[in-house]
Design a protein around this motif. Structure first.
Motif, PDB file in Angstrom:
ATOM      1  N   LEU A 112     -74.559 -29.367  32.118  1.00  0.00           N
ATOM      2  CA  LEU A 112     -74.496 -27.912  32.260  1.00  0.00           C
ATOM      3  C   LEU A 112     -73.407 -27.508  33.246  1.00  0.00           C
ATOM      4  CD1 LEU A 112     -75.685 -25.195  31.488  1.00  0.00           C
ATOM      5  CD2 LEU A 112     -77.391 -25.484  33.295  1.00  0.00           C
ATOM      6  N   ALA A 113     -73.281 -28.244  34.356  1.00  0.00           N
ATOM      7  CA  ALA A 113     -72.231 -27.953  35.334  1.00  0.00           C
ATOM      8  C   ALA A 113     -70.853 -28.143  34.715  1.00  0.00           C
ATOM      9  CB  ALA A 113     -72.390 -28.853  36.557  1.00  0.00           C
ATOM     10  N   ALA A 114     -70.673 -29.226  33.956  1.00  0.00           N
ATOM     11  CA  ALA A 114     -69.387 -29.476  33.300  1.00  0.00           C
ATOM     12  C   ALA A 114     -69.063 -28.387  32.288  1.00  0.00           C
ATOM     13  CB  ALA A 114     -69.416 -30.841  32.616  1.00  0.00           C
ATOM     14  N   LEU A 115     -70.071 -27.973  31.524  1.00  0.00           N
ATOM     15  CA  LEU A 115     -69.852 -26.945  30.502  1.00  0.00           C
ATOM     16  C   LEU A 115     -69.448 -25.615  31.142  1.00  0.00           C
ATOM     17  CD1 LEU A 115     -69.964 -26.358  27.482  1.00  0.00           C
ATOM     18  CD2 LEU A 115     -72.360 -25.725  27.765  1.00  0.00           C
ATOM     19  N   ALA A 144     -84.614 -33.096  39.942  1.00  0.00           N
ATOM     20  CA  ALA A 144     -83.443 -32.630  40.685  1.00  0.00           C
ATOM     21  C   ALA A 144     -82.144 -33.169  40.108  1.00  0.00           C
ATOM     22  CB  ALA A 144     -83.572 -33.023  42.157  1.00  0.00           C
ATOM     23  N   LEU A 145     -82.045 -34.472  39.944  1.00  0.00           N
ATOM     24  CA  LEU A 145     -80.814 -35.089  39.449  1.00  0.00           C
ATOM     25  C   LEU A 145     -81.026 -35.568  38.022  1.00  0.00           C
ATOM     26  CD1 LEU A 145     -79.620 -37.164  42.533  1.00  0.00           C
ATOM     27  CD2 LEU A 145     -78.443 -35.224  41.496  1.00  0.00           C
ATOM     28  N   SER A 146     -80.194 -35.072  37.107  1.00  0.00           N
ATOM     29  CA  SER A 146     -80.297 -35.495  35.718  1.00  0.00           C
ATOM     30  C   SER A 146     -78.958 -35.284  35.040  1.00  0.00           C
ATOM     31  CB  SER A 146     -81.386 -34.701  34.984  1.00  0.00           C
ATOM     32  OG  SER A 146     -81.008 -33.344  34.867  1.00  0.00           O
ATOM     33  N   LEU A 147     -78.774 -36.002  33.943  1.00  0.00           N
ATOM     34  CA  LEU A 147     -77.547 -35.839  33.165  1.00  0.00           C
ATOM     35  C   LEU A 147     -77.473 -34.453  32.536  1.00  0.00           C
ATOM     36  CD1 LEU A 147     -77.237 -39.320  31.378  1.00  0.00           C
ATOM     37  CD2 LEU A 147     -75.892 -38.448  33.291  1.00  0.00           C
ATOM     38  N   PHE A 167     -78.063 -32.380  23.811  1.00  0.00           N
ATOM     39  CA  PHE A 167     -77.364 -31.380  24.622  1.00  0.00           C
ATOM     40  C   PHE A 167     -76.243 -32.007  25.449  1.00  0.00           C
ATOM     41  CE2 PHE A 167     -76.881 -29.086  28.673  1.00  0.00           C
ATOM     42  CZ  PHE A 167     -76.438 -27.858  28.183  1.00  0.00           C
ATOM     43  N   LEU A 168     -76.380 -33.290  25.788  1.00  0.00           N
ATOM     44  CA  LEU A 168     -75.352 -33.947  26.602  1.00  0.00           C
ATOM     45  C   LEU A 168     -74.018 -34.041  25.871  1.00  0.00           C
ATOM     46  CD1 LEU A 168     -77.446 -36.875  28.147  1.00  0.00           C
ATOM     47  CD2 LEU A 168     -77.089 -34.555  29.025  1.00  0.00           C
ATOM     48  N   TRP A 169     -74.061 -33.920  24.544  1.00  0.00           N
ATOM     49  CA  TRP A 169     -72.819 -33.977  23.774  1.00  0.00           C
ATOM     50  C   TRP A 169     -72.105 -32.635  23.721  1.00  0.00           C
ATOM     51  CZ3 TRP A 169     -70.230 -38.107  22.416  1.00  0.00           C
ATOM     52  CH2 TRP A 169     -70.888 -39.321  22.319  1.00  0.00           C
ATOM     53  N   VAL A 170     -72.772 -31.569  24.129  1.00  0.00           N
ATOM     54  CA  VAL A 170     -72.147 -30.241  24.042  1.00  0.00           C
ATOM     55  C   VAL A 170     -70.872 -30.160  24.887  1.00  0.00           C
ATOM     56  CG1 VAL A 170     -72.453 -27.775  24.504  1.00  0.00           C
ATOM     57  CG2 VAL A 170     -74.309 -29.087  23.440  1.00  0.00           C
ATOM     58  N   PRO A 171     -70.885 -30.519  26.199  1.00  0.00           N
ATOM     59  CA  PRO A 171     -69.627 -30.452  26.952  1.00  0.00           C
ATOM     60  C   PRO A 171     -68.586 -31.449  26.455  1.00  0.00           C
ATOM     61  CG  PRO A 171     -71.362 -31.461  28.276  1.00  0.00           C
ATOM     62  CD  PRO A 171     -72.017 -30.905  27.057  1.00  0.00           C
ATOM     63  N   VAL A 184     -66.077 -26.846  43.452  1.00  0.00           N
ATOM     64  CA  VAL A 184     -66.870 -26.015  42.537  1.00  0.00           C
ATOM     65  C   VAL A 184     -67.817 -26.883  41.722  1.00  0.00           C
ATOM     66  CG1 VAL A 184     -66.755 -24.485  40.537  1.00  0.00           C
ATOM     67  CG2 VAL A 184     -65.127 -24.203  42.407  1.00  0.00           C
ATOM     68  N   ARG A 185     -67.314 -28.010  41.222  1.00  0.00           N
ATOM     69  CA  ARG A 185     -68.167 -28.931  40.463  1.00  0.00           C
ATOM     70  C   ARG A 185     -69.319 -29.432  41.323  1.00  0.00           C
ATOM     71  NH1 ARG A 185     -70.016 -33.733  41.468  1.00  0.00           N
ATOM     72  NH2 ARG A 185     -68.005 -34.265  42.381  1.00  0.00           N
ATOM     73  N   ALA A 186     -69.002 -29.801  42.562  1.00  0.00           N
ATOM     74  CA  ALA A 186     -70.044 -30.301  43.460  1.00  0.00           C
ATOM     75  C   ALA A 186     -71.056 -29.211  43.781  1.00  0.00           C
ATOM     76  CB  ALA A 186     -69.404 -30.831  44.748  1.00  0.00           C
ATOM     77  N   PHE A 187     -70.559 -27.990  43.987  1.00  0.00           N
ATOM     78  CA  PHE A 187     -71.469 -26.880  44.290  1.00  0.00           C
ATOM     79  C   PHE A 187     -72.425 -26.628  43.131  1.00  0.00           C
ATOM     80  CE2 PHE A 187     -72.363 -22.354  43.686  1.00  0.00           C
ATOM     81  CZ  PHE A 187     -73.112 -22.101  44.824  1.00  0.00           C
ATOM     82  N   LEU A 188     -71.900 -26.601  41.918  1.00  0.00           N
ATOM     83  CA  LEU A 188     -72.755 -26.371  40.754  1.00  0.00           C
ATOM     84  C   LEU A 188     -73.817 -27.462  40.635  1.00  0.00           C
ATOM     85  CD1 LEU A 188     -70.136 -25.248  38.078  1.00  0.00           C
ATOM     86  CD2 LEU A 188     -71.885 -23.833  39.150  1.00  0.00           C
ATOM     87  N   MET A 189     -73.395 -28.709  40.842  1.00  0.00           N
ATOM     88  CA  MET A 189     -74.331 -29.816  40.699  1.00  0.00           C
ATOM     89  C   MET A 189     -75.397 -29.790  41.789  1.00  0.00           C
ATOM     90  SD  MET A 189     -74.932 -32.226  38.639  1.00  0.00           S
ATOM     91  CE  MET A 189     -76.389 -33.267  38.705  1.00  0.00           C
TER      92      MET A 189
END
Length: 699
Positions: free
Chosen positions: A351-354, A343-346, A21-25, A324-329
């Motif tokens: 998902l936030a980047a996508l 809580a914190l994961s790639l 899934f990490l390759w999707v974005p 916005v990126r920080a808020f999503l993360m």
């Protein structure tokens, strides 16, 4: 042997199935990058063709050959990114001013940025008296008039000089016109009359919502200016509302050169600090009540309160891409707490980047998006592998040990983030801070333990008019950070200027970087094979020998033997600064002081001798015939007639007007290659209409 390698690769891929899934974005971003790299404007029909082809491939082959599933799905994601960029471009399409105009007009103030010398107003729904101006959606103008009584939501009338959004400063440079296109800013300029308020009622619902957010930011900014010192006011506004216009240029430069500029952008650091302070403060208060602590999920309650807090912080921040990126993360961190997840994961970062790329694909090209995601990705990937060791060591007994490992964590975080963002800093700005790690080691604790808690208290007390004291205390901490930035930037080698990194090298580096950190098994070491290609792309990258601005008022020569020099220091300051970043130099010499045997000037123009080539710079029409007879390359601020046949390359007033700034590359054999701003952009909707029409005629 080949079969063994294929089986080894497939085994590695399937062992890391959880990382697919990490390759999707990443693949989606490849599709977006492909859209912005083509030199023509894809129509909406392109959105349907990839879907048709992939469906055909899927139903025809995938059912019979499962090995094709991954390639087909990858192709589907890439084409989805390409199609998403097309849809976004069509969605935001709006008229753009094509030539300088002076007109009286009315508009609704949707944003007000209070600079030190002028105020910048963003006006929506403008209505112009001059009929030749198209129906623009948004206009941005600066004014030196006293507009303290003016607030977002007001409808004003004003007379202004309007200009098209500025083009890139050099071929391949940052595209301000593209950025303005996606913000629907059709013109920029400056006022020549005092803005007069017509009404204080915003017309449309969208304008009302935008005006309410801008009005809140404006009130906070005015409160900060009233209750903060002149030194700290700009910094405070930057971290509270995202408005950096009130910061002196010297402060911005020192923050940038010291590697502390990230403290000014509302990003993961600020959002995480605000959310973390709220989370731990609420949890501490609730845990003081045993009946709640023992019978209710106070950790989840605290996460929900923190989530509400960062929602408010996002609303007043101006909703920049980094915010916005920080808020999503950060919101995913608190949501993960609510659902008892990691809580914190790639995966959360992906998902936030996508989400950002799906709704705002143009942000892929921004330095803010690239640097913020690169830093967070490296930090999570690094601490995913080695962070547990640091946590175990820091949790052992002893206050001194805890503080030691805390500062060690800051050092490692700064080091990882600095290395992660260095390629993007070089690509966009031609430089990176060498002393940033040491400066962050001192400044970040001050920001976390002193400034941000006071800022949060100021937010809470501001509705009651009691925020003066916390703002003053925050200002003391900010003054210390500014002192650190000033001291660190004073070192001779604080900033290393190396010139802009070629985009081909950056793309290969990014893909190799993802390959190495996403996969966890031995297959990831294949990324090391990209190192020679990256090095070769960087080493063979060319620097232009001559740069010429669109106006023709400024040109610069880059000679390997005699150095670099510019024709004037009186005008085109912005272009000259961008050229220094491109070439990786501190400053140009003055051509009038350039004592070399290969360059000379007189009242009619200049002559430059390079590898048996005669290059002339013509200022007026009096010597056209002479220059046409002797020059191999002719660059002129005036039109050149068609009878000028001797020069192999001619750049005249019409070429500059139509194609933008020029860059001339000369090799050791004397061969010349010309690049222009618009030739590298092609037929895109944000490119000036005169060039797009010229392309149609010359196809």
């Amino acid at each position: 042997m080949t079969r063994f390698l294929i089986n080894w690769l497939l085994a590695g891929f399937f062992l890391d199935r959880s990382r697919w899934f990490l390759w999707v974005p990443v693949l989606y971003a490849v599709g977006i990058g492909a859209y912005y790299s083509v030199l023509w404007h894809p129509s909406l029909y392109w959105c349907g063709l990839p879907v048709f082809l992939i469906s055909l491939l899927f139903f025809r082959f995938v059912r019979q050959r499962e090995g094709l599933l991954i390639p087909v799905l990858s192709l589907a994601i890439v084409t989805a990114g390409f199609s998403g960029a097309i849809l976004r471009t069509e969605w935001v399409a709006a008229p753009i001013l094509q030539k300088k105009s002076i007109s009286m007009f009315t508009g609704i103030v949707v944003q007000k940025s209070a600079g030190q010398k002028s105020v910048r107003l963003t006006l929506a729904q403008p209505e112009f008296e001059l009929a030749s101006i198209p129906d623009l959606k948004t206009v941005r103008v600066s004014t030196r008039s006293d507009v303290q009584s003016l607030h977002p939501g007001d409808k004003i009338s004003v007379k202004a000089v309007l200009l098209p959004p500025p083009p890139p400063a050099y071929p391949g440079g940052y595209d301000f016109q593209r950025d303005s296109y996606y913000k629907q800013i059709g013109a920029v300029g400056y006022t020549i009359s005092r803005p007069e308020i017509q009404t204080r009622d915003a017309v449309s619902l969208r304008a009302q919502i935008s005006s309410m957010s801008a009005l809140l930011r404006d009130k906070i900014n005015r409160y900060i200016l009233k209750n903060s010192t002149e030194t700290s006011a700009g910094f405070t506004m930057a971290i509270m509302t995202g408005d950096r216009s009130h910061m002196p240029k010297s402060q911005l430069e020192e923050m940038r050169n010291s590697g502390l500029a990230h403290l000014l952008a509302i990003s993961g650091l600020h959002m995480g600090m605000i959310g973390g302070i709220i989370f731990f403060a609420v949890r501490l208060l609730l845990s003081a009540l045993p009946i709640l602590a023992l019978n209710h999920p106070i950790k989840k309650w605290s996460a929900i309160v923190a989530l509400i807090g960062i929602c408010f912080y996002l609303a007043v921040s101006g909703m920049s891409i980094s915010a916005v990126r920080a808020f999503l993360m950060i919101s995913m961190v608190f949501l993960a707490i609510c659902f008892d997840r990691t809580a914190l994961s790639l995966r959360n970062l992906a998902l936030a980047a996508l989400l950002i790329l799906v709704f705002l694909p143009e942000t892929l090209l921004s330095a803010s998006f690239q640097m913020s995601f690169a830093a967070v990705f490296c930090l999570i990937a690094g601490y995913e592998r080695w962070g547990h060791l640091l946590i175990l060591k820091s949790n052992q007994r002893g206050v001194l040990r805890r503080f030691t490992y805390y500062f060690l964590g800051i050092f490692l975080t700064s080091l990882i983030a600095s290395f992660a963002t260095a390629p993007f800093a070089i690509f966009h700005f031609g430089q990176f801070s060498v002393i940033g790690v040491a400066a962050n080691l001192i400044a970040v604790p001050i920001m976390g333990f002193w400034v941000m808690p006071m800022i949060l208290i100021a937010f809470c007390l501001m509705p009651f008019g009691l925020a003066a004291v916390p703002l003053e205390l925050a200002g003391d901490g900010i003054s210390m950070i500014l002192f650190i930035a000033h001291y660190a930037s004073g070192f001779t080698a604080s900033v290393l200027k190396v010139g802009v990194l070629p985009i081909s090298g950056l793309v290969v580096l990014i893909l190799a970087f993802f390959w190495f950190f996403i996969w966890r098994h031995s297959v990831r070491f294949l990324a090391l094979g990209a190192a020679p290609f990256i090095l070769a792309l960087v080493l063979i990258a060319e620097r232009p020998s001559i740069l010429f601005s669109q106006s023709g008022a400024l040109f610069a020569i880059n000679d390997q033997k005699y150095g670099t020099a510019a024709s004037t220091f009186r005008s085109e300051r912005f272009e000259r600064e961008r050229w220094t970043q491109l070439l990786g130099i501190q400053e140009f010499e003055r051509l009038t002081n350039w004592k070399t045997p290969i360059f000379r000037c007189d009242g009619t123009g200049c002559v430059y001798l390079k590898n048996t080539k005669v290059i002339t710079f013509l200022n007026n029409a009096h010597t056209i015939k002479t220059d046409c007879d002797r020059a191999d390359i002719l660059i002129s601020r005036v039109p050149i007639p068609k009878g000028c046949r001797n020069p192999s390359t001619i750049v005249d007033k019409f070429s500059l007007w139509r194609e933008g700034g020029h860059a001339l590359y000369l090799d050791e054999k004397g061969n010349a290659r010309l690049e222009t701003v618009n030739s590298l952009r092609g037929d895109r909707p944000w490119v000036p209409l005169v060039y797009r029409k010229w392309l149609e005629v010359n196809r």
